[in-house]
Motif scaffolding. Sequence first.
Motif, PDB file in Angstrom:
ATOM      1  N   ARG A  28       0.835  -1.198   0.000  1.00 38.59           N
ATOM      2  CA  ARG A  28       0.000   0.000   0.000  1.00 38.59           C
ATOM      3  C   ARG A  28       0.875   1.257   0.000  1.00 38.59           C
ATOM      4  O   ARG A  28       1.853   1.327   0.745  1.00 38.59           O
ATOM      5  N   ASN A  60       1.875  -1.507   8.574  1.00 37.71           N
ATOM      6  CA  ASN A  60       0.554  -0.963   8.277  1.00 37.71           C
ATOM      7  C   ASN A  60      -0.299  -1.103   9.527  1.00 37.71           C
ATOM      8  O   ASN A  60      -1.021  -2.079   9.682  1.00 37.71           O
ATOM      9  N   ILE A  62      -3.296  -0.033  11.518  1.00 38.44           N
ATOM     10  CA  ILE A  62      -4.512   0.760  11.328  1.00 38.44           C
ATOM     11  C   ILE A  62      -5.465   0.649  12.518  1.00 38.44           C
ATOM     12  O   ILE A  62      -6.593   1.092  12.451  1.00 38.44           O
ATOM     13  N   GLY A  63      -4.995   0.069  13.592  1.00 36.57           N
ATOM     14  CA  GLY A  63      -5.854   0.054  14.767  1.00 36.57           C
ATOM     15  C   GLY A  63      -5.507  -1.058  15.715  1.00 36.57           C
ATOM     16  O   GLY A  63      -4.641  -1.888  15.446  1.00 36.57           O
ATOM     17  N   GLY A  64      -6.199  -1.044  16.835  1.00 40.89           N
ATOM     18  CA  GLY A  64      -6.085  -2.131  17.796  1.00 40.89           C
ATOM     19  C   GLY A  64      -4.922  -1.962  18.746  1.00 40.89           C
ATOM     20  O   GLY A  64      -4.411  -0.872  18.949  1.00 40.89           O
TER      21      GLY A  64
ATOM     22  N   ASP B 481      -9.155  -6.371  13.550  1.00 44.17           N
ATOM     23  CA  ASP B 481      -8.676  -5.040  13.163  1.00 44.17           C
ATOM     24  C   ASP B 481      -7.276  -5.061  12.563  1.00 44.17           C
ATOM     25  O   ASP B 481      -6.845  -4.088  11.982  1.00 44.17           O
ATOM     26  N   PHE B 482      -6.551  -6.159  12.697  1.00 46.69           N
ATOM     27  CA  PHE B 482      -5.168  -6.160  12.199  1.00 46.69           C
ATOM     28  C   PHE B 482      -5.055  -6.404  10.692  1.00 46.69           C
ATOM     29  O   PHE B 482      -3.978  -6.307  10.131  1.00 46.69           O
ATOM     30  N   TRP B 483      -6.160  -6.759  10.037  1.00 45.61           N
ATOM     31  CA  TRP B 483      -6.111  -6.896   8.571  1.00 45.61           C
ATOM     32  C   TRP B 483      -6.565  -5.575   7.957  1.00 45.61           C
ATOM     33  O   TRP B 483      -7.735  -5.233   8.037  1.00 45.61           O
ATOM     34  N   PRO B 484      -5.652  -4.838   7.341  1.00 46.46           N
ATOM     35  CA  PRO B 484      -6.022  -3.522   6.811  1.00 46.46           C
ATOM     36  C   PRO B 484      -6.654  -3.597   5.430  1.00 46.46           C
ATOM     37  O   PRO B 484      -6.205  -2.944   4.495  1.00 46.46           O
TER      38      PRO B 484
END
Lengths: 65, 585
Positions: A28, A60, A62-64, B481-484
């Motif tokens: 990405r 990457n 993106i959260g958590g 949530d860890f799979w973007p």
Amino acid sequence: MEVTINNKKIEVPEDITISELLKYLNLRKKSAVWINEKQLLLKEYDTYKLSENENVKILNIIGGG
Amino acid sequence: MLGYQNKMLRIDLSNKTYSTEPLNMDWAEKYIGGKGLAIKYLYEELKPGTDPFSEHNKLLLMTGPFTGTPVPCSGKLAIASKSPATGTILDCSIGGHSALKIKYAGYDAVMFEGKLDKPGYILIEDDKIEFKEASDLWGKGSHETETILSAEYGKEASILSIGPAGENLVTMSCINSDYYRQAGRGGIGAVMGSKNVKAIVIIGTGGVKVNDIENTTKRLSEILREDTTSEENMFIYEDGTTAFLEACNDGGILPKRNFSDTTDENWTKYNGEVLLQYRKGKRGCGSCGLGCGNFIKIGDAVCEGPEYESIAVAGPNAGIEDPQAIVKANQVADDVGLDTISAGDVIIYAMEMTEKGIYDFGIRFGDKEKYIEYLKLMAKKEGIGADLALGVKKLSEKYGGEDFAMHVKGLEYPQYEPRGSWGMSLAYAVSDRGACHMRAYAPNDEVFEASIPPYTAEGKGKMVVDLAVYNAVKFSLILCDFWPLGMDRMAELMTLITGKEFTEDDMNEVAMRVIHIARAFNQREGFTRKDDTMPKRLVNEALKSGPAAGQKIPQEAFEKMLDDYYAVLGWNNDGIVPDEILTSL
């Protein structure tokens, strides 16, 4: 030339920028990038050119957590 | 639609009866499953003003259309109720294997109503439901409970259980599964405890029907290879969330000493490099493609993790640098059934109160033995633990220290410091369950990929809405949530599994419904703009160290972010969802 990306030695073209590297690796274009343990800003991705043996970390997050 | 079992199991604990009914598929089309569908059900079934600990509150386990299929990272379960910590809607997600077992037992959802007259556990074995006595389990930790029940029902059984904290109605207690997986926040374990349910044992032996299995399986293999296990995602397998520590420390958002500053110069004493030297094993949830779980054992301390949040709160935020103590704190919290974030925040608040001489809780920064001891006391509400179990909000109202009481709506702060990522102050403020980092996650945009300037209110309302839209869909699909993955991929997966065409626009519409209905639930309980707050510390105290040194968040900047957020969603300036939206939900 050889660089280390996420702890793996990888051959990449000379003078490759970070934007080109992400495309080259099919990643990405907005991944977070560290070069030699220093974080790179997104606006630098088009201009920063990798040198031989540099250590690149690409994440990457993106959260958590 | 395929992917669903089209069936909900409803269990009446008061009368020890059960029934099944068709899942409301009109709602499933509009809210998918997981978070969204769970909130829709509770919005329709819970009367406003319901006491979270009364028999009128409900506890809902909700899967999604991907649960039990080979869709990567689809093994999570949503557990929802009205929160005893905040009085808001509460949905949590828990990893492990329980979601798959529910689906294989033939259900999309299990709704618990009423209350057992004495401690018990529930056995769900396909279509056989039994109400079991649990007086011998009551008082035991989650780990021992799971060991006993696993011995009785075998390894194919999946177990959800609570520890003493849930039994004692501590409003920061969690539900555990697979020993070290938690539905952690908002006191969901206390709701289960209030119903006298010690555990839920699930055995499922069926399957899930998906659309066009040959092509679906082929396409899922491609997606797993190309999108899930791609190079930039594999850090989560190799390092787990310990990788977040470096990113947060570098970015100036790793909090220390009860959020009084950021960026710990001693972070290398407990970072991933140190912790992973003690890794004894790896694990992932059902249907996982990434396998984030790391078993760490240092001396007598062992846990799966610790994850970023648990390291940050028991480490730099508590002035503790000993990795063994951090692992031990995680192990104890999991066993007694406490949310590591909220329980940790209570202890670090108590540390600061003591150090400032406002009230002597008998614990100071760096006191690692007492940190662990206080977790046990909180779970039992014994001694000082009875006070600490009140949570940061009520403690600060009782003893003072409101200037550094780190919570929103009574839910304690996660470990991403907003003065280094201003959008996070908005995300915490407007999150549907109080301060939560899982509703909209700003650090990536503002700090890690750094595509949006972090220290400004400009554009943050829209940014937080966009992030919330993404997570609303992801957690309604009940994906990890860890799979973007992108929204286009989520739509593709829905089409693949259900056989019904879904577009990216459809997914965006689902997200808006979910965000609106969660807000509508809270609005019905009396929550408005006055409750969407940030702690005073963020306004009054500038950070002293790290890349964000000098930063604080002016109140007018915060108010502008709120204005923009409400406007983007079409809510009025008081954060109220208008009638024309409410009637469309």
